[in-house]
Structure formats: structure tokens, C-alpha cells
Design a protein around this motif. Structure first.
Motif, PDB file in Angstrom:
ATOM      1  N   GLN A  33      21.993 -24.174   8.992  1.00 28.12           N
ATOM      2  CA  GLN A  33      21.792 -23.284   7.845  1.00 28.12           C
ATOM      3  C   GLN A  33      22.222 -23.935   6.534  1.00 28.12           C
ATOM      4  OE1 GLN A  33      23.779 -19.983   9.998  1.00 28.12           O
ATOM      5  NE2 GLN A  33      22.108 -18.720   9.236  1.00 28.12           N
ATOM      6  N   HIS A  34      23.280 -24.730   6.572  1.00 30.00           N
ATOM      7  CA  HIS A  34      23.710 -25.426   5.355  1.00 30.00           C
ATOM      8  C   HIS A  34      22.602 -26.356   4.854  1.00 30.00           C
ATOM      9  CE1 HIS A  34      26.293 -27.629   2.532  1.00 30.00           C
ATOM     10  NE2 HIS A  34      25.674 -28.708   2.984  1.00 30.00           N
ATOM     11  N   HIS A  35      22.056 -27.154   5.745  1.00 29.88           N
ATOM     12  CA  HIS A  35      21.025 -28.107   5.333  1.00 29.88           C
ATOM     13  C   HIS A  35      19.738 -27.392   4.928  1.00 29.88           C
ATOM     14  CE1 HIS A  35      23.106 -31.869   6.290  1.00 29.88           C
ATOM     15  NE2 HIS A  35      23.639 -31.228   7.320  1.00 29.88           N
ATOM     16  N   ALA A  36      19.403 -26.307   5.616  1.00 28.44           N
ATOM     17  CA  ALA A  36      18.198 -25.561   5.262  1.00 28.44           C
ATOM     18  C   ALA A  36      18.319 -24.953   3.871  1.00 28.44           C
ATOM     19  CB  ALA A  36      17.938 -24.474   6.297  1.00 28.44           C
ATOM     20  N   LEU A  37      19.474 -24.406   3.548  1.00 31.57           N
ATOM     21  CA  LEU A  37      19.665 -23.805   2.226  1.00 31.57           C
ATOM     22  C   LEU A  37      19.720 -24.872   1.135  1.00 31.57           C
ATOM     23  CD1 LEU A  37      22.203 -20.994   3.130  1.00 31.57           C
ATOM     24  CD2 LEU A  37      19.843 -20.696   2.348  1.00 31.57           C
ATOM     25  N   ALA A  38      20.332 -25.998   1.448  1.00 33.57           N
ATOM     26  CA  ALA A  38      20.354 -27.094   0.474  1.00 33.57           C
ATOM     27  C   ALA A  38      18.934 -27.556   0.166  1.00 33.57           C
ATOM     28  CB  ALA A  38      21.192 -28.252   1.004  1.00 33.57           C
ATOM     29  N   ARG A  39      18.099 -27.611   1.205  1.00 31.08           N
ATOM     30  CA  ARG A  39      16.698 -28.009   0.987  1.00 31.08           C
ATOM     31  C   ARG A  39      15.953 -26.938   0.192  1.00 31.08           C
ATOM     32  NH1 ARG A  39      12.631 -28.859  -0.539  1.00 31.08           N
ATOM     33  NH2 ARG A  39      10.835 -29.984   0.322  1.00 31.08           N
ATOM     34  N   LEU A  40      16.176 -25.669   0.502  1.00 33.14           N
ATOM     35  CA  LEU A  40      15.539 -24.577  -0.224  1.00 33.14           C
ATOM     36  C   LEU A  40      15.895 -24.612  -1.710  1.00 33.14           C
ATOM     37  CD1 LEU A  40      14.019 -21.887  -0.515  1.00 33.14           C
ATOM     38  CD2 LEU A  40      16.091 -20.726   0.322  1.00 33.14           C
ATOM     39  N   SER A  41      17.141 -24.961  -2.014  1.00 32.21           N
ATOM     40  CA  SER A  41      17.591 -24.974  -3.419  1.00 32.21           C
ATOM     41  C   SER A  41      16.845 -26.004  -4.260  1.00 32.21           C
ATOM     42  CB  SER A  41      19.098 -25.240  -3.488  1.00 32.21           C
ATOM     43  OG  SER A  41      19.401 -26.572  -3.087  1.00 32.21           O
ATOM     44  N   GLN A  42      16.187 -26.970  -3.621  1.00 32.05           N
ATOM     45  CA  GLN A  42      15.404 -27.949  -4.368  1.00 32.05           C
ATOM     46  C   GLN A  42      14.108 -27.350  -4.905  1.00 32.05           C
ATOM     47  OE1 GLN A  42      14.830 -31.423  -1.881  1.00 32.05           O
ATOM     48  NE2 GLN A  42      16.979 -31.463  -1.250  1.00 32.05           N
ATOM     49  N   LEU A  43      13.684 -26.250  -4.287  1.00 30.14           N
ATOM     50  CA  LEU A  43      12.449 -25.602  -4.731  1.00 30.14           C
ATOM     51  C   LEU A  43      12.726 -24.310  -5.492  1.00 30.14           C
ATOM     52  CD1 LEU A  43       9.367 -25.509  -4.749  1.00 30.14           C
ATOM     53  CD2 LEU A  43       9.445 -24.391  -2.512  1.00 30.14           C
ATOM     54  N   TRP A  51      23.431 -15.858   4.228  1.00 33.98           N
ATOM     55  CA  TRP A  51      22.365 -15.779   5.224  1.00 33.98           C
ATOM     56  C   TRP A  51      22.980 -15.218   6.494  1.00 33.98           C
ATOM     57  CZ3 TRP A  51      18.988 -20.676   6.655  1.00 33.98           C
ATOM     58  CH2 TRP A  51      17.975 -20.291   7.528  1.00 33.98           C
ATOM     59  N   GLY A  52      22.449 -14.116   6.979  1.00 36.31           N
ATOM     60  CA  GLY A  52      23.057 -13.527   8.161  1.00 36.31           C
ATOM     61  C   GLY A  52      22.138 -12.608   8.919  1.00 36.31           C
ATOM     62  N   ARG A  53      22.734 -11.919   9.878  1.00 32.64           N
ATOM     63  CA  ARG A  53      22.007 -10.982  10.721  1.00 32.64           C
ATOM     64  C   ARG A  53      22.873  -9.749  10.895  1.00 32.64           C
ATOM     65  NH1 ARG A  53      19.309 -13.153  16.223  1.00 32.64           N
ATOM     66  NH2 ARG A  53      18.587 -14.643  14.690  1.00 32.64           N
ATOM     67  N   SER A  54      22.269  -8.574  10.819  1.00 28.16           N
ATOM     68  CA  SER A  54      23.052  -7.345  10.878  1.00 28.16           C
ATOM     69  C   SER A  54      22.239  -6.232  11.537  1.00 28.16           C
ATOM     70  CB  SER A  54      23.494  -6.909   9.479  1.00 28.16           C
ATOM     71  OG  SER A  54      22.352  -6.586   8.681  1.00 28.16           O
ATOM     72  N   ALA A  55      22.928  -5.157  11.865  1.00 31.29           N
ATOM     73  CA  ALA A  55      22.288  -3.953  12.385  1.00 31.29           C
ATOM     74  C   ALA A  55      22.748  -2.780  11.543  1.00 31.29           C
ATOM     75  CB  ALA A  55      22.668  -3.733  13.845  1.00 31.29           C
ATOM     76  N   VAL A  56      21.844  -1.856  11.273  1.00 32.76           N
ATOM     77  CA  VAL A  56      22.193  -0.670  10.495  1.00 32.76           C
ATOM     78  C   VAL A  56      22.682   0.413  11.450  1.00 32.76           C
ATOM     79  CG1 VAL A  56      21.338   1.132   8.964  1.00 32.76           C
ATOM     80  CG2 VAL A  56      20.570  -1.224   8.663  1.00 32.76           C
ATOM     81  N   ILE A  57      23.909   0.841  11.251  1.00 35.06           N
ATOM     82  CA  ILE A  57      24.525   1.884  12.067  1.00 35.06           C
ATOM     83  C   ILE A  57      25.018   2.974  11.133  1.00 35.06           C
ATOM     84  CG2 ILE A  57      26.334   2.447  13.731  1.00 35.06           C
ATOM     85  CD1 ILE A  57      26.303  -0.490  14.589  1.00 35.06           C
TER      86      ILE A  57
END
Length: 323
Positions: A33-43, A51-57
């Protein structure tokens, strides 16, 4: 990044998605995730991200796993203290897949969000969620800019809307690759079924055989949360054994059916296990400190007790590989 013309934007987007696939195949699960976000920041420029995952309760999101990019560890606790007042939650869940832009300094968005932005030096956020149709968990990505940074715009929203599915797919591919790599380090890898779960015991991805094994122990289980709490001690059940290994804030799970057969003596079970792993008479004898003749004596007793005539059938009975 400056605003791009449509042709340049399409090319940059295509290159980014290919890079995400490459990262998913080559980065370990802790750093993907670190490398993916670093790559995204170039664009798409941003100063920090969540960046995460959650459930609505009961109307509130409960985090199952989170990755903070250029944010302090206490950010999550601070957000949890005001999550019931965060207008972002209702807005993104009203239109999953459509990014929203929120000014954290605008008093119209509430004093709680104003406090969070001021405490962590944040100005605007851009947030989008994707809800998994099977688990109903939401993948969420929030990008932040500092108060002095340029504002997020419509092109940024379009970019992240179209990219979110690729990010979710890349996370899944990275986890599957990790499972495959883990398999090669384990004893009798073909007799295992692997999975990844978060600290709350919610399955993030799993081989089909893993689910089959859970159902053999807990026939009424429907998931996605594991039927029993798991930690590094794993689980020894009536029908299956689960080994758990921590990787970052997640657990890699390796499940197999219990290899002991009640008809056999402990030594006969050891011999049967050896043959089930494809070993020869000499290899089983060496590993158990027995003579080959003694191993042959045990194998004849195993044939009689199990009612089988060959070693292939022993392998199937002892620990048939989950499909």
C-alpha cells in the motif's frame, strides 16, 4: 500535477494501472500500500492518505484494517473519537464509487472535522468507497491536502472514481501472491489451504479449500468473520488445524485437516503421514528413526486397519489436499 488533456490523462491512467499490477506481484503484503500510494501521488497530488477497510454497524464505520500514509499513528484514534460527527461518512455511503470533496476547515462541515483538520494540519479531503458485494465490507481511500495546497477538482474525482476498482483488485492480487509465496515455505504445501484475515477475524481473501475446511468443522458457518477468534496460537479443532502467522496488521492462515486417524496407533499415524507426503520407505524410516522392515510392518497394519491397498489411498485419507 498540472491538469492534463484527455489523451495524456488516459495514457497516464493506463500506465498507473499497469504499475499497480506490477507492484501487486512484486511487493510484500506489508509494503504494497505504501508503494501503491506513492505511485498514485505522481498522478494525483496529495500530502497524506488513509486506505482501509471497514464495516458499517449501527450507522457507524468500524475499521477492520487501516494503512496511514504520511499520517501519525494517533490520527486513527482521533478520527474514531469524532466519527459519529464526520459528515464524510454519510456522503460517501450515499453514493458508493463516487468521490466526495470535503473542506475540513469549513465550519459548515462541523466543529469536529474542523478540529481534526487543524490538529493534523489538513485542509481538504477527497474520499471514495467501494463496497464488496460478498462481504459488504467497504474499501475506502481518503486523500488529504494541506490548507495551502491547490483544491481538489472534478478531474481528481473522476480519476479516483475510475481507479478505485483497480486499487481494490491490486490489494487482492497482492494478498493472493503472498499466499502463493507462503505456500512454498511450508511443509507439505499441497495439503494446505491458505487465507488472509484482519485483526477482527474477517477474511480478506481465501482459497476455496480454506472455506471447505471451515465448513467441515463448523457446518453452519457463513462468514465472512471466522467462526472462532484467532491469534498466533492458531486453532486445533476436531477436524482441522489452523496455523496463524502475523504479517503487518493481518494474519496469514494455513488450514489443514487433522492428520491423525483414530484407528491408528501414534506410530502408525506418523508412518501414514510420511507416506501421505509422498516419502519413500527409506525416507520415512530415516525421519522416524526406524528400520525399513519396521516401516513395512507398520504399513501392512495400516492397510488392514484402514481397509486400503495402496499408499495413494493413505495419502487421501490422511490429508487429502483441499481443492
Amino acid at each position: 500535477m498540472n491538469r492534463l488533456d484527455p489523451a495524456s490523462l488516459l495514457q497516464a491512467f493506463s500506465t498507473l494501472t499497469l504499475d499497480l499490477q506490477r507492484l501487486a506481484q512484486h511487493q510484500d503484503i506489508e509494503h504494497f500500500q505504501h508503494h501503491a500510494l506513492a505511485r498514485l501521488s505522481q498522478l494525483l497530488a496529495f500530502d497524506s492518505a488513509w486506505w482501509g477497510r471497514s464495516a458499517v454497524i449501527n450507522g457507524l464505520p468500524h475499521e477492520h484494517n487501516s494503512y496511514l500514509y504520511q499520517l501519525p499513528p494517533d490520527y486513527l484514534a482521533d478520527w474514531q473519537s469524532i466519527r459519529h460527527l464526520d459528515v464524510t461518512v454519510a456522503r460517501v455511503h450515499a453514493s458508493p464509487g463516487e468521490a466526495v470533496i470535503i473542506d475540513m476547515r469549513d465550519s459548515a462541515n462541523g466543529s469536529a472535522l474542523n478540529w481534526l483538520g487543524q490538529r493534523h494540519g489538513l485542509g481538504e479531503l477527497l474520499c471514495v468507497i467501494h463496497i464488496d458485494p460478498q462481504t459488504h465490507l467497504s474499501h475506502h481511500l481518503t486523500l488529504y491536502r494541506q490548507p495551502a495546497a491547490p483544491k481538489f477538482n472534478v478531474q481528481d474525482c473522476q480519476m479516483i472514481n475510475n481507479l478505485m476498482l483497480h486499487l481494490v483488485a491490486a490489494v487482492s492480487a497482492n494478498q493472493i501472491r503472498t499466499l502463493v509465496a507462503m505456500r512454498e515455505t511450508l511443509t507439505s504445501p499441497r495439503n494446505l489451504a491458505l487465507a488472509v484475515c484482519d485483526p477482527r477475524g474477517v477474511l480478506q481473501c481465501a482459497e476455496r479449500g480454506f472455506v471447505d475446511l471451515l465448513l467441515s468443522e463448523w457446518p453452519q458457518w457463513r462468514g465472512p468473520t471466522l467462526p472462532v477468534p484467532l491469534d498466533e496460537r492458531g486453532h486445533d479443532g476436531k477436524h482441522i488445524h489452523i496455523q496463524a502467522s502475523p504479517v503487518g496488521d493481518q494474519l496469514l492462515l494455513a488450514a489443514r485437516i487433522n492428520r491423525a486417524l483414530p484407528q491408528l496407533s501414534p506410530r502408525e499415524n506418523d508412518v501414514a503421514q510420511g507416506f501421505g507426503e509422498g516419502k519413500t520407505y527409506k525416507e520415512v524410516a530415516r525421519d522416524l528413526g526406524l528400520s525399513p522392515n519396521t516401516v513395512r510392518h507398520h504399513i501392512r497394519a495400516i492397510y488392514t486397519k484402514l481397509g486400503v491397498k495402496d499408499k495413494a489411498r493413505i495419502a487421501h485419507l490422511v490429508h487429502a489436499p483441499p481443492d
